[in-house]
Design an enzyme around this catalytic site. Sequence first.
Site, short mmCIF file in Angstrom:
data_model
loop_
_atom_site.label_atom_id
_atom_site.label_comp_id
_atom_site.label_asym_id
_atom_site.label_seq_id
_atom_site.Cartn_x
_atom_site.Cartn_y
_atom_site.Cartn_z
N GLU A 1 0.85 -1.19 0.00
CA GLU A 1 0.00 0.00 0.00
C GLU A 1 0.89 1.24 0.00
OE1 GLU A 1 -2.51 3.01 0.10
OE2 GLU A 1 -3.13 0.95 -0.35
N GLN A 2 0.59 2.18 -0.91
CA GLN A 2 1.44 3.35 -1.02
C GLN A 2 1.27 4.35 0.12
OE1 GLN A 2 0.61 5.41 -4.65
NE2 GLN A 2 -1.58 5.61 -4.23
N ARG B 1 -17.79 3.68 4.52
CA ARG B 1 -16.71 2.96 3.84
C ARG B 1 -15.52 2.73 4.79
NH1 ARG B 1 -15.20 2.10 -1.53
NH2 ARG B 1 -17.12 3.11 -2.19
N TYR C 1 -29.07 7.65 3.54
CA TYR C 1 -29.27 6.52 4.46
C TYR C 1 -28.35 6.69 5.66
CZ TYR C 1 -25.38 4.77 1.53
OH TYR C 1 -24.21 4.65 0.81
N ASP D 1 -12.02 -2.31 -8.78
CA ASP D 1 -12.16 -1.13 -9.64
C ASP D 1 -11.11 -1.09 -10.74
OD1 ASP D 1 -14.39 -0.17 -8.39
OD2 ASP D 1 -13.36 1.37 -7.22
#
Length: 391
Positions: A30-31, A104, A209, A287
């Site tokens: 992970e950067q 998220r 929501y 993605d």
Amino acid sequence: MRAIVVGAGIGGLAATLSLRRAGVEVTLLEQSRRFSEIGAGIQLAPNATRELRRLDVLDAVAAAAAHPAHVSFRTWSDGSEICRYALGREAEEEFGAPYLVIHRADLHNALAAVVPPESVRLDTTVVAIDQDTDSARVTTATGEHLTADLVVAADGIRSAARQWLFGKDEAVFSGTAAYRAVLPAAEMSDLDLPPLAVWLGPDRHFVHYWVRRGELLNVVAVFSTDEAARESWTAEAEPDEQLGEFTGWDPRVRTVLERAGQVLRYGIYTRTPLTRWNVGRVTLLGDSAHAMVPFQAQGAAQAILDAAVLGDALKSATPADVPEALDDYVGRRLASATGMQSRSARAGTEFHLPDGPEAEARNARMAAYAAEHRFMPQAPAWRADVRGRPQ
């Protein structure tokens, strides 16, 4: 079996957990210097939460989420209900897993909490991926070379790995942009808002929501525009810009947008669907493979499903079998995920954004469908087991 996973977003974390359960030794790169997740709320349908249960993280995710009993579709001008569909206990009983809405960051934290720290290398930027017959390699920004039996590129919507494998492709502006915000529940208590609602209006729709166990209200306001907007999760809108775009809407919508204060504004872009995701020992996931517009609320879910199938495809493989196993993974996921890409793109123009007689006809179709069905039209897809086995 050794794997390198590039990118520690939701897809990369899910892939790491799924591969580890398949007996693969994983190094997650992970950067960023620390685990972090920007963004706001996401919806997790039963097809995704079923796989989170298999990864042993569903309890933690559900504890941080909200559990709406239904979704309400409403008319933009006066809030009258067009129709509603069951979620909550009814959906869980029907599809074998819950429908959750969650921040998220809370989903990201639940996944990250069960990845062993020794498997993670933060502050590590990948600048190249290459391979030969027997192995795959990544090169980091510091010049280090790391070798494994396969590389999984989960490096997101602006994937460098996608370009390295298949050439450069430009993002295509969808003609829509969105405002988003997260507001404290205490500021919304006087508005009598449904727990999950989609307000449909001319060339616009408004979604809200509860997330974080009902402590926060997630808001997304989508509108059509000819002006290409920045594809950024952090770009701020002009003060009160959102109120001008939603003039004449139900007072509750206007009040939420007003109380949101400074909101973020981002352009919604599409990517050309790929005809393959893998080359030899390297594959895309999430993605990076199938970035999609948000109109079916399936972006995160599809990345989780990718991870589930990837682990399943590799669980009995040897290092020599990796290219064939990745072919199996892509063969089982590509049509379904790219189909969701297409349906999401169509939903934005054909379902969410029409005006006048077209909107009236759509509302009538929705009401007629809801009169005969408890669950949304896309709900049959929630039943399918991506591993190809009976539930």
